[in-house]
Scaffold this active site. Structure first.
Site, PDB file in Angstrom:
ATOM      1  N   HIS A 115       0.850  -1.197   0.000  1.00  0.00           N
ATOM      2  CA  HIS A 115       0.000   0.000   0.000  1.00  0.00           C
ATOM      3  C   HIS A 115       0.886   1.249   0.000  1.00  0.00           C
ATOM      4  O   HIS A 115       1.859   1.325   0.760  1.00  0.00           O
ATOM      5  CB  HIS A 115      -0.895  -0.004   1.238  1.00  0.00           C
ATOM      6  CG  HIS A 115      -1.848   1.150   1.260  1.00  0.00           C
ATOM      7  ND1 HIS A 115      -3.000   1.166   0.499  1.00  0.00           N
ATOM      8  CD2 HIS A 115      -1.800   2.337   1.903  1.00  0.00           C
ATOM      9  CE1 HIS A 115      -3.624   2.316   0.693  1.00  0.00           C
ATOM     10  NE2 HIS A 115      -2.925   3.044   1.530  1.00  0.00           N
ATOM     11  N   THR A 147      -6.607  -8.808   5.315  1.00  0.00           N
ATOM     12  CA  THR A 147      -7.749  -9.300   6.091  1.00  0.00           C
ATOM     13  C   THR A 147      -8.999  -8.658   5.471  1.00  0.00           C
ATOM     14  O   THR A 147      -8.868  -7.738   4.660  1.00  0.00           O
ATOM     15  CB  THR A 147      -7.616  -8.910   7.576  1.00  0.00           C
ATOM     16  OG1 THR A 147      -7.425  -7.495   7.654  1.00  0.00           O
ATOM     17  CG2 THR A 147      -6.452  -9.621   8.252  1.00  0.00           C
TER      18      THR A 147
HETATM   19  C1  GRF Z   1       1.734   0.705  -6.072  1.00  0.00           C
HETATM   20  O1  GRF Z   1       2.030   2.006  -5.681  1.00  0.00           O
HETATM   21  C2  GRF Z   1       0.977  -0.011  -4.993  1.00  0.00           C
HETATM   22  O2  GRF Z   1       1.271   0.427  -3.724  1.00  0.00           O
HETATM   23  C3  GRF Z   1      -0.445   0.330  -5.323  1.00  0.00           C
HETATM   24  O3  GRF Z   1      -0.508   0.350  -6.722  1.00  0.00           O
HETATM   25  C4  GRF Z   1       0.777   0.663  -7.251  1.00  0.00           C
HETATM   26  C5  GRF Z   1       1.118  -0.375  -8.260  1.00  0.00           C
HETATM   27  O4  GRF Z   1       2.266  -0.073  -8.988  1.00  0.00           O
HETATM   28  N1  GRF Z   1      -1.331  -0.611  -4.699  1.00  0.00           N
HETATM   29  P1  GRF Z   1       2.908  -1.129  -9.979  1.00  0.00           P
HETATM   30  O5  GRF Z   1       1.800  -1.610 -10.919  1.00  0.00           O
HETATM   31  O6  GRF Z   1       3.482  -2.243  -9.173  1.00  0.00           O
HETATM   32  O7  GRF Z   1       3.951  -0.360 -10.739  1.00  0.00           O
END
Ligand code: GRF
Length: 198
Positions: A115, A147
């Site tokens: 995240h 979760t």
């Molecule tokens: C990342 O910043 C992740 O935290 C979020 O979506 C983005 C995905 O980036 N959930 P990528 O597709 O891995 O370049």
């Protein structure tokens, strides 16, 4: 003498560009991560993540759930795609769908997410905008177990940096990605070594 760590089989779910997927692939290929990538699954036909999988000769599976499936219907189709794949861990890497509570509970302790914020701060979307709006001193990334409650599972690893006065949303996104690419492979390695569980 320490025992060699046996590789954990992982399936990566990604909706987009897949830079986190690439960081995981690179970590595997350079022996920094004891994992085997069984498949990459996407809900987006044109996700670049699928192409990254193909380049590695890893099955790239597009889950076609039609125009507007509800959460349960999508998860039923996702489940069909997962049946028959060998994995111990599901890795959400920019997967833009919320999984149903039933699905998450079926794989309790076996789903990780990355995240783009320092959870529990800024759950949900538009995290970089909210960091700037709120004048946060720090920003970063979090790997956590999934979760049923969104972005609320046990935290495994975080990496943070100080927000600079001239940071923009785009610059924050780049800096967060750098953090993510470091801590996601590390978190999976911790799982492979049996160091973490819910
Ligand atoms: C990342 O910043 C992740 O935290 C979020 O979506 C983005 C995905 O980036 N959930 P990528 O597709 O891995 O370049």
């Amino acid at each position: 003498m320490s025992q060699p760590v046996s590789a954990v089989n992982i399936v990566v779910l990604a909706s987009g560009y897949g830079s986190n997927l690439q960081a995981i692939i690179d970590a595997i290929n350079s022996n920094r991560l004891s994992a085997k990538l069984t498949a990459v699954v996407s809900d987006q036909k044109n996700a670049f993540a699928l192409e990254r999988a193909q380049r590695e000769n890893v099955p790239a599976i597009y889950v076609n759930a039609g125009k507007k499936p509800d959460r349960k219907e999508f998860d039923r189709i996702l489940q069909e795609a997962l049946n028959g794949l060998k994995f111990e861990l599901i890795i959400l890497a920019g997967f833009m769908r919320i999984l149903s509570a039933e699905f998450v509970e079926r794989y309790h302790g076996c789903i990780m997410n990355i995240h783009p914020s320092l959870l529990p701060r800024h759950k949900g979307t538009n995290t970089h905008e909210r960091v700037l709006r709120d004048g946060d001193d720090f920003h970063g990334a979090t790997v956590h177990f999934v979760t049923p409650e969104l972005d609320a599972g046990p935290i495994i690893l975080q990496k943070r940096f100080r927000v600079a006065v001239d940071d923009t949303v785009m610059r924050l996104e780049e800096k967060v990605h750098e953090c993510e690419h470091q801590i996601y492979p590390q978190a999976i390695q911790m799982f492979a070594e049996g160091l973490i569980s819910i």
